[in-house]
Design a protein around this motif. Structure first.
Motif, PDB file in Angstrom:
ATOM      1  N   VAL A 315      18.453  -0.020   0.181  1.00 36.53           N
ATOM      2  CA  VAL A 315      17.487   0.943  -0.345  1.00 36.53           C
ATOM      3  C   VAL A 315      16.147   0.727   0.366  1.00 36.53           C
ATOM      4  O   VAL A 315      15.781  -0.401   0.683  1.00 36.53           O
ATOM      5  CB  VAL A 315      17.315   0.735  -1.871  1.00 36.53           C
ATOM      6  N   ASP A 316      15.423   1.806   0.613  1.00 32.60           N
ATOM      7  CA  ASP A 316      14.080   1.686   1.194  1.00 32.60           C
ATOM      8  C   ASP A 316      13.079   1.348   0.091  1.00 32.60           C
ATOM      9  O   ASP A 316      13.014   2.026  -0.938  1.00 32.60           O
ATOM     10  CB  ASP A 316      13.661   2.993   1.873  1.00 32.60           C
ATOM     11  N   ALA A 317      12.284   0.294   0.299  1.00 34.49           N
ATOM     12  CA  ALA A 317      11.206  -0.049  -0.626  1.00 34.49           C
ATOM     13  C   ALA A 317       9.919   0.587  -0.109  1.00 34.49           C
ATOM     14  O   ALA A 317       9.497   0.326   1.022  1.00 34.49           O
ATOM     15  CB  ALA A 317      11.050  -1.555  -0.742  1.00 34.49           C
ATOM     16  N   VAL A 318       9.293   1.421  -0.938  1.00 33.01           N
ATOM     17  CA  VAL A 318       8.105   2.192  -0.552  1.00 33.01           C
ATOM     18  C   VAL A 318       7.071   2.025  -1.657  1.00 33.01           C
ATOM     19  O   VAL A 318       7.243   2.551  -2.757  1.00 33.01           O
ATOM     20  CB  VAL A 318       8.449   3.690  -0.368  1.00 33.01           C
ATOM     21  N   VAL A 319       5.994   1.289  -1.367  1.00 33.64           N
ATOM     22  CA  VAL A 319       5.039   0.991  -2.439  1.00 33.64           C
ATOM     23  C   VAL A 319       4.327   2.244  -2.933  1.00 33.64           C
ATOM     24  O   VAL A 319       3.960   3.124  -2.165  1.00 33.64           O
ATOM     25  CB  VAL A 319       4.002  -0.067  -2.001  1.00 33.64           C
ATOM     26  N   HIS A 320       4.155   2.283  -4.250  1.00 30.93           N
ATOM     27  CA  HIS A 320       3.360   3.306  -4.916  1.00 30.93           C
ATOM     28  C   HIS A 320       1.952   2.760  -5.081  1.00 30.93           C
ATOM     29  O   HIS A 320       1.769   1.611  -5.470  1.00 30.93           O
ATOM     30  CB  HIS A 320       3.976   3.601  -6.289  1.00 30.93           C
ATOM     31  N   CYS A 321       0.929   3.530  -4.767  1.00 33.09           N
ATOM     32  CA  CYS A 321      -0.441   3.034  -4.950  1.00 33.09           C
ATOM     33  C   CYS A 321      -1.377   4.203  -5.215  1.00 33.09           C
ATOM     34  O   CYS A 321      -1.830   4.863  -4.298  1.00 33.09           O
ATOM     35  CB  CYS A 321      -0.915   2.202  -3.754  1.00 33.09           C
ATOM     36  N   TRP A 322      -1.675   4.415  -6.478  1.00 28.30           N
ATOM     37  CA  TRP A 322      -2.447   5.581  -6.912  1.00 28.30           C
ATOM     38  C   TRP A 322      -3.748   5.172  -7.584  1.00 28.30           C
ATOM     39  O   TRP A 322      -4.391   5.959  -8.247  1.00 28.30           O
ATOM     40  CB  TRP A 322      -1.575   6.424  -7.861  1.00 28.30           C
ATOM     41  N   GLY A 323      -4.156   3.905  -7.420  1.00 25.33           N
ATOM     42  CA  GLY A 323      -5.382   3.437  -8.040  1.00 25.33           C
ATOM     43  C   GLY A 323      -6.533   3.395  -7.065  1.00 25.33           C
ATOM     44  O   GLY A 323      -6.658   4.230  -6.158  1.00 25.33           O
ATOM     45  N   SER A 324      -7.382   2.395  -7.229  1.00 25.15           N
ATOM     46  CA  SER A 324      -8.529   2.206  -6.343  1.00 25.15           C
ATOM     47  C   SER A 324      -8.097   1.503  -5.065  1.00 25.15           C
ATOM     48  O   SER A 324      -6.905   1.247  -4.830  1.00 25.15           O
ATOM     49  CB  SER A 324      -9.605   1.381  -7.052  1.00 25.15           C
ATOM     50  N   ALA A 325      -9.087   1.119  -4.248  1.00 25.94           N
ATOM     51  CA  ALA A 325      -8.792   0.385  -3.018  1.00 25.94           C
ATOM     52  C   ALA A 325      -8.134  -0.957  -3.303  1.00 25.94           C
ATOM     53  O   ALA A 325      -7.367  -1.458  -2.475  1.00 25.94           O
ATOM     54  CB  ALA A 325     -10.082   0.166  -2.227  1.00 25.94           C
ATOM     55  N   VAL A 326      -8.400  -1.545  -4.466  1.00 24.31           N
ATOM     56  CA  VAL A 326      -7.775  -2.828  -4.804  1.00 24.31           C
ATOM     57  C   VAL A 326      -6.279  -2.641  -4.999  1.00 24.31           C
ATOM     58  O   VAL A 326      -5.465  -3.441  -4.523  1.00 24.31           O
ATOM     59  CB  VAL A 326      -8.426  -3.440  -6.053  1.00 24.31           C
ATOM     60  N   CYS A 327      -5.904  -1.575  -5.683  1.00 25.49           N
ATOM     61  CA  CYS A 327      -4.491  -1.219  -5.834  1.00 25.49           C
ATOM     62  C   CYS A 327      -3.848  -0.964  -4.474  1.00 25.49           C
ATOM     63  O   CYS A 327      -2.769  -1.484  -4.181  1.00 25.49           O
ATOM     64  CB  CYS A 327      -4.370   0.020  -6.717  1.00 25.49           C
ATOM     65  N   GLN A 328      -4.509  -0.164  -3.654  1.00 26.02           N
ATOM     66  CA  GLN A 328      -3.963   0.114  -2.329  1.00 26.02           C
ATOM     67  C   GLN A 328      -3.772  -1.183  -1.538  1.00 26.02           C
ATOM     68  O   GLN A 328      -2.707  -1.412  -0.954  1.00 26.02           O
ATOM     69  CB  GLN A 328      -4.900   1.041  -1.558  1.00 26.02           C
ATOM     70  N   ALA A 329      -4.797  -2.012  -1.500  1.00 26.68           N
ATOM     71  CA  ALA A 329      -4.738  -3.225  -0.692  1.00 26.68           C
ATOM     72  C   ALA A 329      -3.636  -4.160  -1.164  1.00 26.68           C
ATOM     73  O   ALA A 329      -2.886  -4.717  -0.355  1.00 26.68           O
ATOM     74  CB  ALA A 329      -6.092  -3.937  -0.732  1.00 26.68           C
ATOM     75  N   ALA A 330      -3.505  -4.338  -2.481  1.00 33.73           N
ATOM     76  CA  ALA A 330      -2.456  -5.220  -3.001  1.00 33.73           C
ATOM     77  C   ALA A 330      -1.086  -4.720  -2.576  1.00 33.73           C
ATOM     78  O   ALA A 330      -0.224  -5.504  -2.124  1.00 33.73           O
ATOM     79  CB  ALA A 330      -2.553  -5.308  -4.520  1.00 33.73           C
TER      80      ALA A 330
END
Length: 413
Positions: A315-330
């Motif tokens: 399965v392809d793992a594709v991160v979800h990130c819909w918060g601030s830059a901290v969410c994106q960076a993590a």
């Protein structure tokens, strides 16, 4: 689930460093624009809240993490952080596995899944950020090193309420050099999906569809979803790049059958709060693309456990990130450490996606390049806290009625 080999990072950060202080931080900022359906329905003030945890080590180094919970329940987020603080102060920061277990023991009886997991995520990310800053290395180096130098991005947005606004979104996506644009289209919005598929194609942009059924209960069934796809395909020959969260919570067991019949990749998992549950869903054949979020699932290390399981199950793992830059960076650091090939790039305007960055994310031909700043590459200043002080009216409203679409609005004729 066994602990990853990088669970203890003392070799890079020093075994003696301890946690000196932890505090929750709520920030609110303007979000998207009035043409955005999510704003009209769920954020009527036009402001959205982000919940951060700031960890301070005993040498003064600070780190930031984010928990998605604060979008919906900011005071629950704050109270849960405050509950955890006495159990973490004075403990070794570099033993991430032990600190994770501390938090699970404190919250497990009443929230082994659910809200507390978002707070566990935030504290763990803050520790990783602080430890990376202390060692002078990007966070992915604490997680076993990066396995790729670039990750292809898909743009995420498409909740516009008019063709003119959607056209502007498509142009913005094409301007970034990104070739896949994920829009939101619920079961009654097949005409919107057809319109966007047709109008994005001349720009070299393909369309994925988020049906947002993770926010509904009981939500769509597999039969409902297949009927939606039939209607879309009757209106256009353009392919759907992938279909996200098409089934409601009452119909999760139908994912394997839907995958077999859908004719396009099926994605989901952003609201699941444990790696174990996502591993189980992959074993059952629920997804072609699993979408863990490091601000939800327990932190970066748990996100990497999902990546490992995804590799095992094809399965392809594709991160979800819909918060601030901290969410994106993590999420991005976890994806670089996990060898991710695709990641989400949120499009709606939100100042906290730039104000919290040490340096902008680097993008080249639609791909994200590996960050170079120490830790997660994020920071919180007193000025940012003052400028984006928490607003009690910036809380997401979930029980809201979707407005009907005006007949003919999305006509392709």
């Amino acid at each position: 689930m066994s602990e990853p080999a990088f669970a203890h990072v003392g070799a890079l950060t020093g075994d003696g460093v301890r946690i000196a202080a932890i505090r929750p931080v709520l920030l609110s900022a303007p979000y998207a624009d009035p043409e955005n359906l999510e704003v009209r329905v769920a954020l009527p003030t036009g402001w959205r809240t982000t919940g951060l945890v700031e960890v301070t080590l005993d040498d003064g180094t600070t780190g930031l993490g984010e928990g998605y919970l604060a979008v919906f329940a900011p005071q629950v987020f704050v109270s849960t952080v405050d509950l955890l603080v006495p159990y973490l102060l004075g403990r070794r920061a570099g033993d991430l596995a032990e600190r994770y277990r501390d938090m699970v023991l404190v919250t497990g009886y009443w929230s082994l899944q659910g809200a507390a997991r978002h707070v566990v995520s935030a504290v763990e990310a803050a520790l990783v950020d602080a430890l990376g800053k202390r060692a002078g290395v990007p966070a992915y180096e604490l997680l076993g090193g990066r396995r790729t130098d670039r990750i292809r991005l898909y743009a995420s947005g498409g909740d516009s309420t008019s063709p003119s606004a959607m056209s502007a979104e498509i142009a913005a996506v094409a301007g970034l050099g990104i070739s896949t644009f994920k829009i939101r289209a619920r079961g009654h919005e097949a005409d919107k999906a057809v319109w966007t598929l047709e109008h994005a194609a001349p720009h070299g942009v393909g369309i994925a569809i988020d049906m947002a059924q993770n926010l509904d209960d009981p939500g769509q069934s597999a039969a409902d979803t297949l009927a939606f796809l039939d209607t879309v395909r009757a209106g256009t020959q353009r392919p759907v790049h992938f279909l996200e969260e098409p089934l409601g919570p009452a119909h999760v067991h139908e994912y394997p059958a839907l995958r077999r019949a859908a004719g396009c990749p099926v994605a989901g998992g952003e609201t699941v709060t444990t790696a174990q549950e996502l591993l189980g869903r992959m074993a059952e054949g629920c997804y072609d693309m699993v979408q863990p979020d490091a601000t939800v699932v327990g932190g970066l290390r748990q996100t990497l456990a999902v990546f490992a399981g995804a590799a095992e199950h094809g399965v392809d793992a594709v991160v979800h990130c819909w918060g601030s830059a901290v969410c994106q960076a993590a999420n991005y650091h976890a994806a670089f450490a996990g060898g991710g090939r695709l990641a989400e790039w949120p499009m709606p305007a939100y100042p906290l996606r730039s104000a919290l960055l040490v340096e902008p994310f680097r993008m080249e031909t639609g791909c994200l390049l590996a960050p170079q700043a120490p830790g997660l590459g994020v920071r919180l200043t007193p000025e940012t806290e003052r400028r984006y002080a928490f607003r009690s009216d910036a809380v997401y409203r979930c029980p809201a009625t979707m407005p009907p679409t005006a007949p003919g609005r999305w006509s392709t004729g």
